[in-house]
Design a protein around this motif. Structure first.
Motif, PDB file in Angstrom:
ATOM      1  N   HIS A  49       3.537   5.645   5.838  1.00  6.81           N
ATOM      2  CA  HIS A  49       3.986   4.466   6.596  1.00  6.81           C
ATOM      3  C   HIS A  49       2.984   4.030   7.656  1.00  6.81           C
ATOM      4  O   HIS A  49       3.196   3.034   8.346  1.00  6.81           O
ATOM      5  CB  HIS A  49       5.363   4.691   7.240  1.00  6.81           C
ATOM      6  N   LEU A  50       1.863   4.763   7.788  1.00  4.33           N
ATOM      7  CA  LEU A  50       0.828   4.364   8.726  1.00  4.33           C
ATOM      8  C   LEU A  50       0.052   3.175   8.173  1.00  4.33           C
ATOM      9  O   LEU A  50      -0.391   3.198   7.024  1.00  4.33           O
ATOM     10  CB  LEU A  50      -0.129   5.534   8.984  1.00  4.33           C
ATOM     11  N   LYS A  51      -0.124   2.140   9.001  1.00  6.02           N
ATOM     12  CA  LYS A  51      -0.887   0.962   8.609  1.00  6.02           C
ATOM     13  C   LYS A  51      -2.018   0.732   9.596  1.00  6.02           C
ATOM     14  O   LYS A  51      -1.820   0.745  10.803  1.00  6.02           O
ATOM     15  CB  LYS A  51       0.014  -0.283   8.573  1.00  6.02           C
ATOM     16  N   ARG A  52      -3.235   0.519   9.053  1.00  6.71           N
ATOM     17  CA  ARG A  52      -4.404   0.178   9.858  1.00  6.71           C
ATOM     18  C   ARG A  52      -5.041  -1.054   9.235  1.00  6.71           C
ATOM     19  O   ARG A  52      -5.506  -0.999   8.095  1.00  6.71           O
ATOM     20  CB  ARG A  52      -5.396   1.333   9.887  1.00  6.71           C
TER      21      ARG A  52
ATOM     22  N   ALA B 128      -2.754   0.882   3.968  1.00  5.09           N
ATOM     23  CA  ALA B 128      -1.821   1.984   4.150  1.00  5.09           C
ATOM     24  C   ALA B 128      -2.639   3.261   4.189  1.00  5.09           C
ATOM     25  O   ALA B 128      -3.539   3.451   3.361  1.00  5.09           O
ATOM     26  CB  ALA B 128      -0.823   2.034   3.003  1.00  5.09           C
ATOM     27  N   CYS B 129      -2.358   4.148   5.148  1.00  9.74           N
ATOM     28  CA  CYS B 129      -3.188   5.333   5.356  1.00  9.74           C
ATOM     29  C   CYS B 129      -2.357   6.614   5.402  1.00  9.74           C
ATOM     30  O   CYS B 129      -1.231   6.617   5.886  1.00  9.74           O
ATOM     31  CB  CYS B 129      -3.968   5.208   6.667  1.00  9.74           C
ATOM     32  N   PHE B 130      -2.959   7.692   4.929  1.00  7.11           N
ATOM     33  CA  PHE B 130      -2.345   9.020   5.000  1.00  7.11           C
ATOM     34  C   PHE B 130      -3.446  10.034   5.271  1.00  7.11           C
ATOM     35  O   PHE B 130      -4.540   9.922   4.716  1.00  7.11           O
ATOM     36  CB  PHE B 130      -1.632   9.363   3.684  1.00  7.11           C
TER      37      PHE B 130
ATOM     38  N   TYR C  25       1.171   8.909  -3.739  1.00  5.96           N
ATOM     39  CA  TYR C  25       1.465   8.426  -2.395  1.00  5.96           C
ATOM     40  C   TYR C  25       2.456   7.269  -2.497  1.00  5.96           C
ATOM     41  O   TYR C  25       2.209   6.300  -3.213  1.00  5.96           O
ATOM     42  CB  TYR C  25       0.179   7.962  -1.696  1.00  5.96           C
ATOM     43  N   LEU C  26       3.569   7.389  -1.774  1.00  7.98           N
ATOM     44  CA  LEU C  26       4.595   6.351  -1.791  1.00  7.98           C
ATOM     45  C   LEU C  26       4.597   5.640  -0.451  1.00  7.98           C
ATOM     46  O   LEU C  26       4.917   6.232   0.586  1.00  7.98           O
ATOM     47  CB  LEU C  26       5.969   6.964  -2.063  1.00  7.98           C
ATOM     48  N   VAL C  27       4.251   4.367  -0.467  1.00 13.47           N
ATOM     49  CA  VAL C  27       4.135   3.567   0.754  1.00 13.47           C
ATOM     50  C   VAL C  27       5.473   2.883   1.035  1.00 13.47           C
ATOM     51  O   VAL C  27       5.882   1.986   0.295  1.00 13.47           O
ATOM     52  CB  VAL C  27       3.015   2.518   0.626  1.00 13.47           C
TER      53      VAL C  27
ATOM     54  N   PHE D 198      -4.527   1.430  -0.386  1.00 16.12           N
ATOM     55  CA  PHE D 198      -4.313   2.734   0.237  1.00 16.12           C
ATOM     56  C   PHE D 198      -5.642   3.437   0.461  1.00 16.12           C
ATOM     57  O   PHE D 198      -6.555   3.365  -0.369  1.00 16.12           O
ATOM     58  CB  PHE D 198      -3.431   3.617  -0.648  1.00 16.12           C
ATOM     59  N   THR D 199      -5.745   4.159   1.580  1.00 19.77           N
ATOM     60  CA  THR D 199      -6.902   4.998   1.837  1.00 19.77           C
ATOM     61  C   THR D 199      -6.467   6.206   2.655  1.00 19.77           C
ATOM     62  O   THR D 199      -5.335   6.257   3.161  1.00 19.77           O
ATOM     63  CB  THR D 199      -8.008   4.219   2.579  1.00 19.77           C
ATOM     64  N   THR D 200      -7.355   7.175   2.778  1.00 21.96           N
ATOM     65  CA  THR D 200      -7.060   8.343   3.600  1.00 21.96           C
ATOM     66  C   THR D 200      -7.525   8.090   5.029  1.00 21.96           C
ATOM     67  O   THR D 200      -8.522   7.414   5.263  1.00 21.96           O
ATOM     68  CB  THR D 200      -7.758   9.598   3.053  1.00 21.96           C
ATOM     69  N   ALA D 201      -6.789   8.655   5.979  1.00 23.66           N
ATOM     70  CA  ALA D 201      -7.166   8.570   7.394  1.00 23.66           C
ATOM     71  C   ALA D 201      -8.081   9.743   7.702  1.00 23.66           C
ATOM     72  O   ALA D 201      -7.664  10.758   8.280  1.00 23.66           O
ATOM     73  CB  ALA D 201      -5.917   8.582   8.275  1.00 23.66           C
ATOM     74  N   ASP D 202      -9.350   9.624   7.313  1.00 21.25           N
ATOM     75  CA  ASP D 202     -10.292  10.735   7.415  1.00 21.25           C
ATOM     76  C   ASP D 202     -10.477  11.212   8.848  1.00 21.25           C
ATOM     77  O   ASP D 202     -10.705  12.396   9.092  1.00 21.25           O
ATOM     78  CB  ASP D 202     -11.646  10.326   6.835  1.00 21.25           C
TER      79      ASP D 202
END
Length: 237
Positions: A138-141, A145-147, A176-178, A186-190
């Motif tokens: 549920h994180l959005k930047r 959508a980020c995880f 990954y379920l947004v 979607f991308t990863t929050a590195d």
């Protein structure tokens, strides 16, 4: 996945101790609700936002209220991380996820790996067993959508275990379920968890498949919507 009863609207006062929040209902009553989300919830737990709660009459529950949805920038966002497994399981059973179609047996929370449980185990008598791990997003930047939204050693462990399943001759999928509808990819929050991002790159290299789907959210329930493009830095070091 349909909510068991009509949701109740309120205004978030505060979230605290990770799993608790205070909400002022539209009636003016102040209630404490359970927050089924251990993450940072960045951008979706600011005081004053519109929230929607479910209510349970079960006497065994410590708190009758649970936080289900938040309205952010006009759209609904799913807060409850206990729902994604059911949403994906329903979608797989209905054949709504093309990549996971054709498995007559869908089991949930099956023990595997190093004292872990796989979210979904898909079985077919003539195909390799398919291990599916589901992560809530549920994180959005920006429009992405980020995880993850917090460091997740458990998530990193799951990626290693999925890789082990591939090495053993099985199929493994990270899905990954947004739980929001206002992101384009979607991308990863590195920067939040470099170890998780590195583990995902290793898992993909080992043969773990990566999928991402969005949800359709209403006040009646949450269902799978459509695939979301992936923007992963697979070649990064």
């Amino acid at each position: 996945m349909l909510f068991a009863a009509l949701l109740t609207r309120g205004t978030l006062v505060r979230r605290y101790k990770r799993f608790l929040c205070d909400v002022t209902l539209d009636t003016g009553e102040l209630v404490t609700a359970h927050v089924a989300n251990s993450g940072a919830m960045t951008g979706v737990c600011d005081p004053g936002i519109e929230v929607w709660l479910s209510h349970s009459d079960k006497p065994s529950r410590k708190l009758a209220w649970s936080w289900e949805l938040a309205r952010i920038d006009g759209g609904l966002v799913g807060i409850n991380t206990s729902h994604p497994n059911a949403i994906v399981a329903d979608a797989v059973t209905a054949g709504a996820i093309t990549e996971l179609a054709g498995y007559p047996s869908v089991r949930r929370e099956v023990p595997y790996g190093r004292n872990s449980r796989i979210d979904l185990l898909l079985e077919h008598p003539e195909r390799p067993i398919c291990y599916v791990e589901v992560k809530n997003v549920h994180l959005k930047r920006g429009d992405l959508a980020c995880f993850p939204d917090a460091v997740t050693a458990r998530g990193t462990k799951h990626l290693v275990e999925l890789s082990d399943m591939v090495a053993a001759g099985h199929r493994a999928v990270m899905l990954y379920l947004v739980q929001r509808q206002d992101c384009s990819a979607f991308t990863t929050a590195d920067d939040i968890d470099p170890a998780y991002a590195a583990a995902l790159r290793c898992a993909v290299a080992a043969g773990v498949e990566t999928l991402c789907y969005t949800c359709r959210l209403t006040l009646d329930g949450i269902t799978l919507d459509r695939p979301m493009p992936l923007r992963l830095n697979i070649g990064a070091e």
